[in-house]
Enzyme design. Structure first.
Site, PDB file in Angstrom:
ATOM      1  N   CYS A  84      -7.738-112.293 -20.795  1.00 29.66           N
ATOM      2  CA  CYS A  84      -8.763-111.878 -21.573  1.00 29.66           C
ATOM      3  C   CYS A  84      -9.209-112.836 -22.424  1.00 29.66           C
ATOM      4  CB  CYS A  84      -8.317-110.511 -22.359  1.00 29.66           C
ATOM      5  SG  CYS A  84      -7.032-110.887 -23.550  1.00 29.66           S
ATOM      6  N   ARG A 118      -5.684-106.838 -24.597  1.00 31.84           N
ATOM      7  CA  ARG A 118      -5.889-106.328 -23.096  1.00 31.84           C
ATOM      8  C   ARG A 118      -4.955-106.967 -22.166  1.00 31.84           C
ATOM      9  NH1 ARG A 118     -12.152-106.938 -22.841  1.00 31.84           N
ATOM     10  NH2 ARG A 118     -11.727-108.777 -24.087  1.00 31.84           N
ATOM     11  N   ASP A 130     -12.713-104.217 -25.201  1.00 30.00           N
ATOM     12  CA  ASP A 130     -11.986-104.838 -26.176  1.00 30.00           C
ATOM     13  C   ASP A 130     -11.751-103.838 -27.169  1.00 30.00           C
ATOM     14  OD1 ASP A 130     -10.639-106.365 -27.915  1.00 30.00           O
ATOM     15  OD2 ASP A 130     -12.249-108.024 -27.628  1.00 30.00           O
TER      16      ASP A 130
END
Length: 179
Positions: A22, A28, A141
């Site tokens: 990420c 994440r 996100d």
């Protein structure tokens, strides 16, 4: 070329190596790493599949996981405390059988790094390419949102990780989780 499970074939050597990527490696991708590692252990595959995570940027290198992401993981029974953020290495391409980007911008950047090699491009996928409910979707996100965003991300990651473990059983020649 992908096999019947939709995974790139294992490269020489063991274990099958997966990296989840990420932007900053604090929400994440480490959530996906923690969940996937636990599911692989429960499925008896932890000795055959290695998982790590990293971020495209270096802002958080060495820092623990975002407190909100870690809290959601702990509440769900996972152990997030070992994680320390790291940045994607410049020579990452040859190290993995599968690289899973959390959104389309990460996918474009990672594939751009290996555009000269079709085999490597095929090894870079979206994490949610394996999501049985929304294949090809992004993991949003949650960093700038409220706590519900972290819960939603965990739900997506758990569902997708379960499908990925099934695909790994197929790729590695197993029929499924062992009782």
């Amino acid at each position: 070329m992908p096999d019947r499970a939709g995974l790139p074939a294992a490269r020489d050597g063991a274990p099958y190596r997966i990296s989840v990527v990420c932007l900053g490696n604090i929400c994440r991708s480490p959530t996906a790493q923690v969940v996937l590692e636990q599911m692989l252990a429960e499925a008896g595959l932890s000795d055959r599949v290695a998982v790590d995570s990293s971020g495209l940027g270096g802002w958080h290198v060495g820092k623990p996981m975002d407190q909100r992401a870690a809290a959601v993981l702990r509440a769900a029974g996972y152990q997030p405390d070992r994680h320390r953020a790291r940045q994607v290495a410049s020579d990452w391409a040859g190290d993995y059988d599968l690289v899973l980007a959390m959104d389309h911008s990460h996918l474009r950047e990672l594939r751009g790094d290996v555009a000269h090699d079709d085999d490597l491009v095929d090894r870079v996928r979206l994490f949610r390419d394996f999501d049985p409910d929304q294949p090809g979707g992004e993991v949003p996100d949650p960093y700038y949102g409220g706590p519900e965003g972290f819960d939603d991300v965990l739900t997506m990651i758990e569902r997708t990780s379960a499908a990925l473990v099934t695909a790994l059983h197929q790729e590695l020649g197993d029929q499924g989780p062992h009782d």
